[in-house]
Design an enzyme around this catalytic site. Sequence first.
Site, short mmCIF file in Angstrom:
data_model
loop_
_atom_site.label_atom_id
_atom_site.label_comp_id
_atom_site.label_asym_id
_atom_site.label_seq_id
_atom_site.Cartn_x
_atom_site.Cartn_y
_atom_site.Cartn_z
N GLU B 82 53.58 -50.50 8.91
CA GLU B 82 53.16 -49.44 9.36
C GLU B 82 53.74 -48.40 9.10
O GLU B 82 53.60 -46.97 9.80
CB GLU B 82 53.23 -49.63 11.24
CG GLU B 82 54.44 -50.01 11.63
CD GLU B 82 54.35 -50.16 13.15
OE1 GLU B 82 53.65 -51.32 13.54
OE2 GLU B 82 54.46 -49.22 13.94
N CYS B 114 52.71 -54.84 13.84
CA CYS B 114 53.90 -55.49 13.45
C CYS B 114 53.41 -56.93 12.61
O CYS B 114 54.28 -57.84 12.39
CB CYS B 114 54.98 -55.90 14.39
SG CYS B 114 55.67 -54.37 14.97
N ARG B 201 55.95 -50.80 29.86
CA ARG B 201 55.81 -52.29 30.54
C ARG B 201 54.73 -53.02 30.15
O ARG B 201 54.67 -54.18 30.07
CB ARG B 201 56.29 -52.30 31.99
CG ARG B 201 57.61 -52.07 32.44
CD ARG B 201 58.12 -52.01 33.71
NE ARG B 201 57.80 -53.62 34.19
CZ ARG B 201 58.46 -54.63 33.94
NH1 ARG B 201 59.46 -54.48 33.37
NH2 ARG B 201 58.13 -55.71 34.66
N HIS B 236 57.70 -62.97 16.75
CA HIS B 236 57.94 -61.52 16.58
C HIS B 236 59.18 -61.18 17.33
O HIS B 236 59.14 -61.46 18.63
CB HIS B 236 56.48 -60.64 16.85
CG HIS B 236 56.88 -59.25 16.72
ND1 HIS B 236 57.42 -58.90 15.83
CD2 HIS B 236 56.75 -58.28 17.51
CE1 HIS B 236 57.71 -57.42 15.83
NE2 HIS B 236 57.13 -57.20 16.86
N ARG B 245 62.37 -64.72 25.77
CA ARG B 245 61.72 -65.32 26.99
C ARG B 245 60.49 -66.10 26.72
O ARG B 245 60.18 -66.90 27.15
CB ARG B 245 61.40 -63.91 27.83
CG ARG B 245 61.03 -64.18 29.49
CD ARG B 245 60.94 -62.93 30.15
NE ARG B 245 59.52 -62.96 30.71
CZ ARG B 245 58.95 -61.88 30.93
NH1 ARG B 245 59.12 -60.63 30.57
NH2 ARG B 245 57.72 -62.20 31.74
N ASN B 268 64.38 -54.21 15.10
CA ASN B 268 63.03 -54.46 14.78
C ASN B 268 62.65 -53.97 13.63
O ASN B 268 62.58 -52.95 13.61
CB ASN B 268 62.26 -54.00 16.19
CG ASN B 268 60.63 -54.75 15.90
OD1 ASN B 268 60.48 -55.22 15.10
ND2 ASN B 268 59.82 -53.92 16.84
#
Lengths: 390, 353, 134
Positions: B82, B114, B201, B236, B245, B268
């Site tokens: 990107e 991504c 979020r 990812h 998580r 990242n």
Amino acid sequence: MRLSNDVFILGTGESKYGELWDRSLREISVEAGLNAIESSGIRTKDLDAIYMGNSLAGMISGQENIGALMSDYAGIADEDVPTLRIEASTASGAAAVHQAFLSIKSGEYDLVMVGGVEKMTELYGTEMIDISSSILDREWEAFFGGTPAAMAALSARKYMKDFGVGKDVLAAISVNDHKNASMNPIAHFSNIISLDQAMNSTPVAEPLNLMDCAPQSDGASCIILASESYMKKEGKEGVKIAGNGISQEYFALHSRDSLYSMKSTVSASRKALDRAGISLDDVSFAEVHDSFSIYGIMALEDMGFAPRGKARDIVLSEIGLNGRIPINPSGGLKAKGFPYGATGVGQFVEAYLQLMGKAGKRQIADPEYALLHSVAGTGSTSIVHIVGGE
Amino acid sequence: MKKSGIVSYGSYIPRYRIKPDEIARVWGEDPENIKNGIYILSKSVPSPDEDVATISVEASRNAIKRGKINPSDIGAIYIGSESHPYAVKPTATIVSSAIGANFPLFAADYEFACKAGTAGIQNVKAMVDSGMIKYGMAIGSDTSQGAPGDVLEYSASAGGTAMILGNENVIAEINHTLSVTSDTPDFWRREGEPYPTHGERFTGEPAYFKHTISASRMMMESVGMKPQDYDFAVFHQPNGKFPTRAAKILGFTEKQYKDGLLTPFIGNTYSGSMMTGLSAILDIAKPGDRILAVSFGSGAGSDAFDLTVTDEIMKMDRESAPTIKRMLADVTWLDYALYAKFKKKIIFGDAIE
Amino acid sequence: MGELSRMWRETDHRYRMVGEKCGNCGKVYFPPRDICPTCHRDSIGKMNNVEMSGNGVVVSFTIVHDAPPAFSRQRPYILAIIKLDDGPTLTGQIVDTTPSEIDIGTRVRSVFRKISEDGHSGVIHYGYKFVKDQ
């Protein structure tokens, strides 16, 4: 066949070298030309031809076709005097002299003007670093970040490492130039610098600093050359061009056998001395192309004034005006100034003044022969002239 | 038909790094909050002379060297990013010239946030399987943008990985691949905008977790595997927290995901993120190892891969190109001022540039 | 305004260091040239493409402070003359290091980097630079 018709310098003229903010390319050219005409006691319309040395006017001033411009502004547009520009980057001036010399030698011309001019201060910012890098190999040096100072620095680092030489040896070249320039009224710089100042100025391309690098100067120089028959016919006095040599070498520094020897200088100086029929010992003083201090050192060794790696034995003691071999009585490229296309012609002006005993405070005692050394780029072309003698 | 898969792989991570402490200092934030909140300890920064093209070339050359691949056997190059250097003009052409690929060549640049690099893997796999090409190269590479002061500035980094696929000398067979896709605007960058915008979020549950977890579960179901059957799992990694998580929700243990989790150390790398994690796993994997690899691209979608490492990997000199471990060890630290200069966040005047 | 074809035609040479080998005497040249300076006309039509390894040793180097506009963001930068293991000697930048890490004799290898750009809207010029060989 070599013709016996010798070529003489009949007169010279220069503009001031330096930052000439209020003067244009054409104005300083005309000024130098008129001074040379005046000094020679001739009229401009008497000239058979004019050769102009210029390197960068196209890029700096957006002006090509310099020859026609200069003859027009010299006021001889109606007089039919062929005028051509000669380009060999930083040796353009010396190359123009050589072409003029050949034109007289050939028997075609008797009275020829050679001018050299550069306006180096027209641009602001770092654009000028890119433009001056056009004297290098644009595709394989400048494209990758090579600049004239950077290439000289590559030579300097290798030289200093291989011979265990310190910065003081390089600095001695600049110190000598400034000292001599302080006695030259047209020089860019009139200040004397100490070895300590020269060694500790702002870095430009390490190990070279500001005091190792010739400045960007505006300036124009001009000489009038005449055939022997003209000199005799008119009863004029002048200084003879006794010998010359032009030599070539690989274009880019990385293609050369050595980073601190210009083969072109080695062979051009040999040719010039041979043609003049003299040895290095006969040379009374030399004007060398020290656009960077290291090039002054290399020139002394390439021409044989000092053995390889041993320039240090002479630069700290023997290159002053009263030394064994005075170097750059004019102030050299570092302190008289470095208007690219004018420099090579300017060396002839100094040779003429010294050999005619007209050099004022910087006059060398009874000089007989001058050696003039001019370099294009990083050494791709060297032009050496011997001036003087009977 | 022989099962196709990864024939060689290579990565490139710029050597420069900056720590969250240094970024937090400039913006008056508490670095401990950042480290705990998104689990990033440092991120990679490209040199002023690096971009997606240079990173892609270096990663490709590492893959070619490691696999002893003849570049003229590569029939397709797809590059996902990107942050392609040009809005119009492909990075793939630059890479093809730089590696000396043939003139007859399938090539294009991809964009799917991504996951464009892994979309490229699926693409070249299909081309290998159909017999269109012998080898195909898919690259995921980014010099991602994070606005100064934005939380992304702590994570947006640079790096890339090239995977060469074929069906001879395969070191990791791709047993199956699938994707999920939905129109979910969690993160985007409009044409001409220098920095992306994110839904804060909103990037979590409806975007990253929904797609990553769905694709992972669909994959395990379709190949009949359970989390405990895998030796490695890599996802990812927009930060250090999300993939950890996701792994836990799916039932993976730290032992399975730790080797592919690079974001805490390099940040990242966007299109390079999951693929570089997979590269780190391939650096150490043994024959028979089973790997679940799942990418995520904002906007949004996930590509899942189920791989089995083959005996061929033992014939490969994996040290013949830089391993991820080596690139993690050899770093130069930047302060924020140098970082700002490198990332062109300092505006130069015309007189200088 | 910008430079296009002049840069484009050097792509293979600058991206992959494709030089020439004289089919007459076997000497390798980089940057490429059409005539071997040893064999002159005997080399015409016999100069064959050959790719350099990109590995070499520093012959000399400088740290450039006064930089042209294209390199102002990188200043000061290290410029070096490098003797390749393949034979030829060339000029290039050494990046990702500090001057104190470099000396005459240091081994380097080539990397693919951005060299310059034609302003904000023009073409990006890529090519070789060098990094210290670990």
